[in-house]
Design a protein around this motif. Structure first.
Motif, PDB file in Angstrom:
ATOM      1  N   ARG A 163      28.835  42.467  53.385  1.00 59.15           N
ATOM      2  CA  ARG A 163      29.453  41.145  53.463  1.00 59.15           C
ATOM      3  C   ARG A 163      30.966  41.196  53.562  1.00 59.15           C
ATOM      4  O   ARG A 163      31.598  40.255  54.021  1.00 59.15           O
ATOM      5  N   GLU A 164      31.592  42.282  53.117  1.00 63.27           N
ATOM      6  CA  GLU A 164      33.055  42.353  53.107  1.00 63.27           C
ATOM      7  C   GLU A 164      33.478  43.815  53.199  1.00 63.27           C
ATOM      8  O   GLU A 164      33.826  44.452  52.207  1.00 63.27           O
ATOM      9  N   LYS A 165      33.452  44.361  54.417  1.00 66.31           N
ATOM     10  CA  LYS A 165      33.706  45.779  54.611  1.00 66.31           C
ATOM     11  C   LYS A 165      35.117  46.189  54.220  1.00 66.31           C
ATOM     12  O   LYS A 165      35.379  47.334  53.855  1.00 66.31           O
ATOM     13  N   LYS A 166      36.071  45.244  54.305  1.00 64.94           N
ATOM     14  CA  LYS A 166      37.464  45.580  54.019  1.00 64.94           C
ATOM     15  C   LYS A 166      37.911  45.093  52.647  1.00 64.94           C
ATOM     16  O   LYS A 166      39.109  44.950  52.392  1.00 64.94           O
ATOM     17  N   ALA A 167      36.982  44.851  51.738  1.00 68.33           N
ATOM     18  CA  ALA A 167      37.350  44.424  50.388  1.00 68.33           C
ATOM     19  C   ALA A 167      38.226  45.500  49.738  1.00 68.33           C
ATOM     20  O   ALA A 167      37.887  46.691  49.789  1.00 68.33           O
ATOM     21  N   PRO A 168      39.375  45.112  49.155  1.00 67.04           N
ATOM     22  CA  PRO A 168      40.298  46.095  48.558  1.00 67.04           C
ATOM     23  C   PRO A 168      39.779  46.646  47.240  1.00 67.04           C
ATOM     24  O   PRO A 168      40.196  46.256  46.150  1.00 67.04           O
ATOM     25  N   ILE A 169      38.842  47.584  47.348  1.00 70.94           N
ATOM     26  CA  ILE A 169      38.247  48.206  46.168  1.00 70.94           C
ATOM     27  C   ILE A 169      38.153  49.706  46.411  1.00 70.94           C
ATOM     28  O   ILE A 169      37.805  50.141  47.510  1.00 70.94           O
ATOM     29  N   VAL A 170      38.510  50.505  45.402  1.00 68.10           N
ATOM     30  CA  VAL A 170      38.495  51.963  45.544  1.00 68.10           C
ATOM     31  C   VAL A 170      37.686  52.568  44.404  1.00 68.10           C
ATOM     32  O   VAL A 170      37.261  51.873  43.471  1.00 68.10           O
ATOM     33  N   ALA A 171      37.486  53.880  44.479  1.00 67.09           N
ATOM     34  CA  ALA A 171      36.677  54.594  43.488  1.00 67.09           C
ATOM     35  C   ALA A 171      37.168  54.315  42.073  1.00 67.09           C
ATOM     36  O   ALA A 171      38.351  54.412  41.783  1.00 67.09           O
ATOM     37  N   THR A 199      45.304  43.419  42.844  1.00 67.06           N
ATOM     38  CA  THR A 199      46.401  42.605  42.317  1.00 67.06           C
ATOM     39  C   THR A 199      46.267  41.133  42.670  1.00 67.06           C
ATOM     40  O   THR A 199      46.530  40.260  41.835  1.00 67.06           O
ATOM     41  N   ASN A 200      45.857  40.833  43.874  1.00 62.18           N
ATOM     42  CA  ASN A 200      45.762  39.442  44.322  1.00 62.18           C
ATOM     43  C   ASN A 200      44.387  38.815  44.088  1.00 62.18           C
ATOM     44  O   ASN A 200      44.179  37.646  44.403  1.00 62.18           O
ATOM     45  N   GLY A 201      43.452  39.606  43.573  1.00 59.35           N
ATOM     46  CA  GLY A 201      42.129  39.075  43.262  1.00 59.35           C
ATOM     47  C   GLY A 201      41.243  38.813  44.460  1.00 59.35           C
ATOM     48  O   GLY A 201      40.213  38.135  44.341  1.00 59.35           O
ATOM     49  N   LEU A 202      41.598  39.379  45.601  1.00 61.82           N
ATOM     50  CA  LEU A 202      40.855  39.071  46.830  1.00 61.82           C
ATOM     51  C   LEU A 202      39.472  39.720  46.871  1.00 61.82           C
ATOM     52  O   LEU A 202      38.596  39.273  47.617  1.00 61.82           O
ATOM     53  N   ALA A 203      39.271  40.782  46.080  1.00 58.39           N
ATOM     54  CA  ALA A 203      37.956  41.427  46.054  1.00 58.39           C
ATOM     55  C   ALA A 203      37.026  40.809  45.026  1.00 58.39           C
ATOM     56  O   ALA A 203      35.825  41.104  45.013  1.00 58.39           O
ATOM     57  N   THR A 204      37.543  39.922  44.178  1.00 57.42           N
ATOM     58  CA  THR A 204      36.772  39.454  43.033  1.00 57.42           C
ATOM     59  C   THR A 204      35.526  38.675  43.439  1.00 57.42           C
ATOM     60  O   THR A 204      34.409  38.998  43.009  1.00 57.42           O
ATOM     61  N   ILE A 205      35.680  37.643  44.256  1.00 55.74           N
ATOM     62  CA  ILE A 205      34.511  36.846  44.653  1.00 55.74           C
ATOM     63  C   ILE A 205      33.501  37.679  45.442  1.00 55.74           C
ATOM     64  O   ILE A 205      32.289  37.612  45.156  1.00 55.74           O
ATOM     65  N   PRO A 206      33.918  38.502  46.429  1.00 58.16           N
ATOM     66  CA  PRO A 206      32.925  39.345  47.116  1.00 58.16           C
ATOM     67  C   PRO A 206      32.166  40.272  46.167  1.00 58.16           C
ATOM     68  O   PRO A 206      30.955  40.466  46.336  1.00 58.16           O
ATOM     69  N   VAL A 207      32.855  40.823  45.158  1.00 58.75           N
ATOM     70  CA  VAL A 207      32.177  41.721  44.211  1.00 58.75           C
ATOM     71  C   VAL A 207      31.199  40.937  43.338  1.00 58.75           C
ATOM     72  O   VAL A 207      30.063  41.389  43.093  1.00 58.75           O
ATOM     73  N   VAL A 208      31.611  39.774  42.855  1.00 64.42           N
ATOM     74  CA  VAL A 208      30.703  38.950  42.054  1.00 64.42           C
ATOM     75  C   VAL A 208      29.464  38.582  42.867  1.00 64.42           C
ATOM     76  O   VAL A 208      28.324  38.657  42.374  1.00 64.42           O
ATOM     77  N   GLU A 209      29.658  38.212  44.120  1.00 65.80           N
ATOM     78  CA  GLU A 209      28.523  37.845  44.971  1.00 65.80           C
ATOM     79  C   GLU A 209      27.617  39.047  45.226  1.00 65.80           C
ATOM     80  O   GLU A 209      26.376  38.906  45.233  1.00 65.80           O
ATOM     81  N   ALA A 210      28.213  40.228  45.417  1.00 68.71           N
ATOM     82  CA  ALA A 210      27.403  41.431  45.658  1.00 68.71           C
ATOM     83  C   ALA A 210      26.588  41.798  44.421  1.00 68.71           C
ATOM     84  O   ALA A 210      25.398  42.135  44.529  1.00 68.71           O
ATOM     85  N   ILE A 211      27.204  41.735  43.262  1.00 67.03           N
ATOM     86  CA  ILE A 211      26.482  42.038  42.017  1.00 67.03           C
ATOM     87  C   ILE A 211      25.364  41.030  41.805  1.00 67.03           C
ATOM     88  O   ILE A 211      24.227  41.391  41.448  1.00 67.03           O
ATOM     89  N   ASN A 212      25.659  39.758  42.041  1.00 66.42           N
ATOM     90  CA  ASN A 212      24.641  38.740  41.835  1.00 66.42           C
ATOM     91  C   ASN A 212      23.469  38.915  42.803  1.00 66.42           C
ATOM     92  O   ASN A 212      22.303  38.706  42.423  1.00 66.42           O
ATOM     93  N   THR A 213      23.750  39.315  44.036  1.00 73.68           N
ATOM     94  CA  THR A 213      22.675  39.537  44.998  1.00 73.68           C
ATOM     95  C   THR A 213      21.762  40.668  44.543  1.00 73.68           C
ATOM     96  O   THR A 213      20.524  40.539  44.575  1.00 73.68           O
ATOM     97  N   VAL A 214      22.351  41.789  44.128  1.00 71.62           N
ATOM     98  CA  VAL A 214      21.545  42.915  43.632  1.00 71.62           C
ATOM     99  C   VAL A 214      20.751  42.489  42.404  1.00 71.62           C
ATOM    100  O   VAL A 214      19.563  42.821  42.260  1.00 71.62           O
ATOM    101  N   TYR A 215      21.402  41.758  41.531  1.00 69.75           N
ATOM    102  CA  TYR A 215      20.733  41.283  40.308  1.00 69.75           C
ATOM    103  C   TYR A 215      19.557  40.370  40.638  1.00 69.75           C
ATOM    104  O   TYR A 215      18.440  40.550  40.113  1.00 69.75           O
ATOM    105  N   GLN A 216      19.778  39.395  41.504  1.00 69.97           N
ATOM    106  CA  GLN A 216      18.720  38.446  41.846  1.00 69.97           C
ATOM    107  C   GLN A 216      17.575  39.120  42.595  1.00 69.97           C
ATOM    108  O   GLN A 216      16.395  38.817  42.371  1.00 69.97           O
ATOM    109  N   ASP A 217      17.902  40.051  43.482  1.00 73.94           N
ATOM    110  CA  ASP A 217      16.874  40.701  44.301  1.00 73.94           C
ATOM    111  C   ASP A 217      15.999  41.672  43.511  1.00 73.94           C
ATOM    112  O   ASP A 217      14.798  41.806  43.785  1.00 73.94           O
ATOM    113  N   LYS A 218      16.599  42.353  42.507  1.00 75.25           N
ATOM    114  CA  LYS A 218      15.883  43.457  41.870  1.00 75.25           C
ATOM    115  C   LYS A 218      15.680  43.333  40.358  1.00 75.25           C
ATOM    116  O   LYS A 218      14.761  43.966  39.819  1.00 75.25           O
ATOM    117  N   TYR A 219      16.513  42.543  39.681  1.00 72.02           N
ATOM    118  CA  TYR A 219      16.521  42.655  38.222  1.00 72.02           C
ATOM    119  C   TYR A 219      16.391  41.341  37.459  1.00 72.02           C
ATOM    120  O   TYR A 219      16.114  41.354  36.256  1.00 72.02           O
TER     121      TYR A 219
END
Length: 349
Positions: A163-171, A199-219
């Motif tokens: 959903r967000e290939k360029k989300a500013p998130i690193v290891a 710093t700008n919080g731009l990855a926050t909503i994509p990460v929350v949505e990704a976690i929620n999708t995995v959670y809803q689909d599997k857990y």
């Protein structure tokens, strides 16, 4: 000579201590700037240090040296022991402790601090970055069966990539596990996450949505979701920052709530970081008379699935004594973090 991230004594050139500034983490820089970021850092810091040294010698002679020693002792040398002391003395009765922006050395020392390893099992990402103090980790009380813990960070990152290939998130920024309580505690199952946003919080909503999708689909039929995060959200965002109101509207639309409820107060701050001009990030500096122009924002949250849990009492802390003093700048000489501690009671429905 210096201690490496694994604790062994190593000999390194000063130039080897500078990390590359990655475009993946800071999209505003170009690929060419990334490629020369190490020599550029050395040059810029040399110029900056020369200016600071000249300025301080002109203004106060040698008096500033003792102030610097005191600050370095409290905020650098004693930072890890004081952080360990706060966690052990004030929060060791917690069921879950989620930490962000942790160095590998700190994580190792926390495990050895007094009885912490007897009270908690310690969990870190498989791709823990020992070269950066930017790792998200989790501590689980003995109510949890440590053998049940399985990391599922890659599942979430895979979903994020769709959903967000360029989300500013690193290891190390994100750590997600599933875990079960012991049979004695009821054997309830949880999906638990710890996350440090950019710093700008731009990855926050994509990460929350990704976690929620995995959670809803599997857990979601068998587990409860608990997500602890430095969301890096802003009360009054610029066009390039994530606003806290929009963030709350997003997590509510996903069926989640927070320890502050569905509509968190935008003025319920968890940071008050006003930097002087005697540091390198001049874009974050402000005058003493303008400290309210610093980073004063509602950045930290505990999210959960409101079908399975509800929020009880929450506490903010910027003193190390489970007390939050409004309108004071921190870190202080006794509280070493630039984010307050956020704790909450979550009740099963």
């Amino acid at each position: 000579n210096m201690k490496g991230k694994d604790g062994t004594l190593q000999t390194k050139k000063i130039s080897k201590l500078f990390p590359k500034i990655a475009k993946a983490k800071y999209p505003a820089i170009s690929e060419d700037e990334e490629s020369v970021s190490i020599p550029l850092q050395v040059l810029c810091l040399a110029i900056f240090d020369s200016i600071l040294l000249h300025m301080l010698l002109e203004v106060s002679g040698n008096d500033w040296i003792e102030i610097k020693k005191q600050l370095c002792t409290q905020l650098n040398k004693n930072k890890t022991p004081r952080t360990c002391e706060i966690l052990n003395s004030q929060y060791s009765n917690s069921d879950i402790i989620a930490l962000q922006e942790c160095g590998a050395v700190f994580f190792d020392q926390l495990q050895k601090y007094e009885q912490m390893s007897e009270k908690f099992s310690f969990h870190a990402p498989a791709n823990l970055d020992r070269s950066r103090d930017q790792n998200s980790v989790l501590l689980l009380s003995k109510k949890f069966d440590s053998s049940s813990v399985v990391e599922i960070t890659d599942d979430v990152l895979s979903e994020l990539g769709k959903r967000e290939k360029k989300a500013p998130i690193v290891a190390g920024d994100l750590f997600v596990i599933v875990a079960s309580e012991t049979e004695e505690e009821g054997a309830r199952k949880f999906l638990i996450a710890s996350f440090h946003g950019d710093t700008n919080g731009l990855a926050t909503i994509p990460v929350v949505e990704a976690i929620n999708t995995v959670y809803q689909d599997k857990y979601s039929s068998t587990h409860s979701l608990i997500f602890c995060l430095d969301a890096n959200t802003y009360e009054k965002p610029t066009s390039s920052q994530q606003g806290v109101v929009e963030f709350a509207e997003n997590y509510v639309s996903l069926g989640l709530s927070s320890c502050f409820g569905d509509k968190p107060n935008p003025s319920n701050y968890t940071t008050f970081n006003a930097r002087t001009y005697l540091q390198a990030q001049l874009n974050k500096a402000c005058k003493s008379s303008e400290k309210t122009k610093g980073d004063i924002n509602p950045k930290d949250f505990i999210l959960f699935d409101k079908k399975t849990m509800s929020a009880g009492k929450w506490i903010k802390d910027n003193t190390g004594n489970k007390e939050y003093k409004e309108n004071i700048v921190f870190p202080t000489l006794t509280f070493p973090s630039d984010h307050g501690v956020l704790s909450a009671v979550l009740n099963h429905q």
